[in-house]
Design a protein around this motif. Sequence first.
Motif, PDB file in Angstrom:
ATOM      1  N   ARG A 155       8.910  -5.428  -3.982  1.00 34.57           N
ATOM      2  CA  ARG A 155       9.607  -4.165  -3.752  1.00 34.57           C
ATOM      3  C   ARG A 155       9.528  -3.300  -5.006  1.00 34.57           C
ATOM      4  O   ARG A 155       9.521  -3.825  -6.120  1.00 34.57           O
ATOM      5  CB  ARG A 155      11.080  -4.411  -3.372  1.00 34.57           C
ATOM      6  CG  ARG A 155      11.805  -3.160  -2.884  1.00 34.57           C
ATOM      7  CD  ARG A 155      13.185  -3.487  -2.320  1.00 34.57           C
ATOM      8  NE  ARG A 155      13.787  -2.304  -1.729  1.00 34.57           N
ATOM      9  CZ  ARG A 155      13.595  -1.894  -0.489  1.00 34.57           C
ATOM     10  NH1 ARG A 155      12.810  -2.591   0.307  1.00 34.57           N
ATOM     11  NH2 ARG A 155      14.184  -0.796  -0.021  1.00 34.57           N
TER      12      ARG A 155
ATOM     13  N   ILE B 106      11.167   4.009  -6.169  1.00 35.16           N
ATOM     14  CA  ILE B 106      10.522   5.311  -6.369  1.00 35.16           C
ATOM     15  C   ILE B 106      11.550   6.260  -6.960  1.00 35.16           C
ATOM     16  O   ILE B 106      12.601   6.509  -6.368  1.00 35.16           O
ATOM     17  CB  ILE B 106       9.956   5.862  -5.051  1.00 35.16           C
ATOM     18  CG1 ILE B 106       8.889   4.918  -4.494  1.00 35.16           C
ATOM     19  CG2 ILE B 106       9.361   7.261  -5.277  1.00 35.16           C
ATOM     20  CD1 ILE B 106       8.332   5.340  -3.150  1.00 35.16           C
TER      21      ILE B 106
ATOM     22  N   VAL C  45       3.851   6.188  -1.165  1.00 37.81           N
ATOM     23  CA  VAL C  45       4.478   5.448  -0.063  1.00 37.81           C
ATOM     24  C   VAL C  45       3.423   4.884   0.883  1.00 37.81           C
ATOM     25  O   VAL C  45       3.526   3.728   1.337  1.00 37.81           O
ATOM     26  CB  VAL C  45       5.474   6.356   0.695  1.00 37.81           C
ATOM     27  CG1 VAL C  45       5.876   5.743   2.029  1.00 37.81           C
ATOM     28  CG2 VAL C  45       6.705   6.617  -0.162  1.00 37.81           C
TER      29      VAL C  45
ATOM     30  N   LEU D 151       1.881   1.855  -0.856  1.00 38.78           N
ATOM     31  CA  LEU D 151       2.827   0.738  -0.909  1.00 38.78           C
ATOM     32  C   LEU D 151       3.009   0.099   0.456  1.00 38.78           C
ATOM     33  O   LEU D 151       3.064  -1.133   0.585  1.00 38.78           O
ATOM     34  CB  LEU D 151       4.173   1.224  -1.444  1.00 38.78           C
ATOM     35  CG  LEU D 151       4.210   1.697  -2.901  1.00 38.78           C
ATOM     36  CD1 LEU D 151       5.573   2.292  -3.214  1.00 38.78           C
ATOM     37  CD2 LEU D 151       3.879   0.560  -3.866  1.00 38.78           C
TER      38      LEU D 151
ATOM     39  N   HIS E  31       9.935  -0.257  -0.057  1.00 37.97           N
ATOM     40  CA  HIS E  31      10.296   0.943  -0.816  1.00 37.97           C
ATOM     41  C   HIS E  31      11.473   1.694  -0.196  1.00 37.97           C
ATOM     42  O   HIS E  31      12.103   2.514  -0.869  1.00 37.97           O
ATOM     43  CB  HIS E  31       9.100   1.886  -0.954  1.00 37.97           C
ATOM     44  CG  HIS E  31       8.403   2.155   0.365  1.00 37.97           C
ATOM     45  ND1 HIS E  31       8.957   2.934   1.349  1.00 37.97           N
ATOM     46  CD2 HIS E  31       7.219   1.723   0.847  1.00 37.97           C
ATOM     47  CE1 HIS E  31       8.141   2.975   2.384  1.00 37.97           C
ATOM     48  NE2 HIS E  31       7.077   2.237   2.123  1.00 37.97           N
TER      49      HIS E  31
END
Length: 312
Positions: free
Chosen positions: A16, A19, A267, A270, A277
């Motif tokens: 994890r 941001i 994003v 990820l 996130h």
Amino acid sequence: MPDLPAVVPEASLPERVTIYEVGPRDGLQNESTIVPLDVKAEFVERLIAAGLPIVEATSFVHPTWVPQLADAEELVARLPLDGPVPLPVLVPNERGLDRALAAGCTHVAIFGSATETFAKKNLNSSLDGQYAMFEPVVRRALDAGLDVRAYVSMCFGDPWEGQVPVGQVVDAGRRLLDLGATQLSLGDTIGVGTPGHVGALLDAFDGADVGVERLAMHFHDTYGQALANALAALRHGITTFDASAGGLGGCPYAESATGNLATEDLVWMLTGLGIGHGVDLDQLVATSTWMAGHLGRPSPSAVVRALGSVVD
């Protein structure tokens, strides 16, 4: 067109990441068109609603230097400072801290330099002198119970001095952390970094006993390297990344600078790597498309361009 990538995890990467959204401050500060207060407040609120865990709201810099953020007090007064999402503000000096304290802010950030020339141009200080300037800011903020983050800029290159020695960056970063900052954000201010350089810098911090848990990365996409650099940092264990919704922002010191790493692009990557996130990509894309409409130009984010017409 798929609205999410296929998930193909890489076992060595963090499970994890956090941001650290900088669009309302770092993204908007370079805009020449003044964004109305109502729009700024809604921008922050929409980013919170999209699941961003931290949203940097504004800067208490003197309005003469950054007219876009002259409404800092008015904006902060409209935001949920006591809510579950931290809303940090940048404070360039003690006067900025005074304003942040009076406004009820609980998270602040200072903005240092790894090079002499940028310290003079951005802070009106020498490289060594910046620490004396920041010391009372950090001390007073900590005494008041605030969290303090430190940025260090020009970590990979400086438009006046060229390549910046890794050891010089580590020294600047350690001195900012030694003042009492809880986290250090390493900034590729003009976007010249590459993955190998990222790895070398993080190895050097590790060798100086600064663990990855105290570091964040702040990439600009001037040369299209931001996502590659973020992946390199992930592979070194970094779990906090600064990003700007829609890729807002830019660097006034490099031609064709295209702004910060876009939050949507980060994003998307990820998600594809199976890394948590907490961000709702559809809401985020809709927010950046909305803001692009207020700014009168398309978003520079590749993901926003690909998905904007689908989710707006």
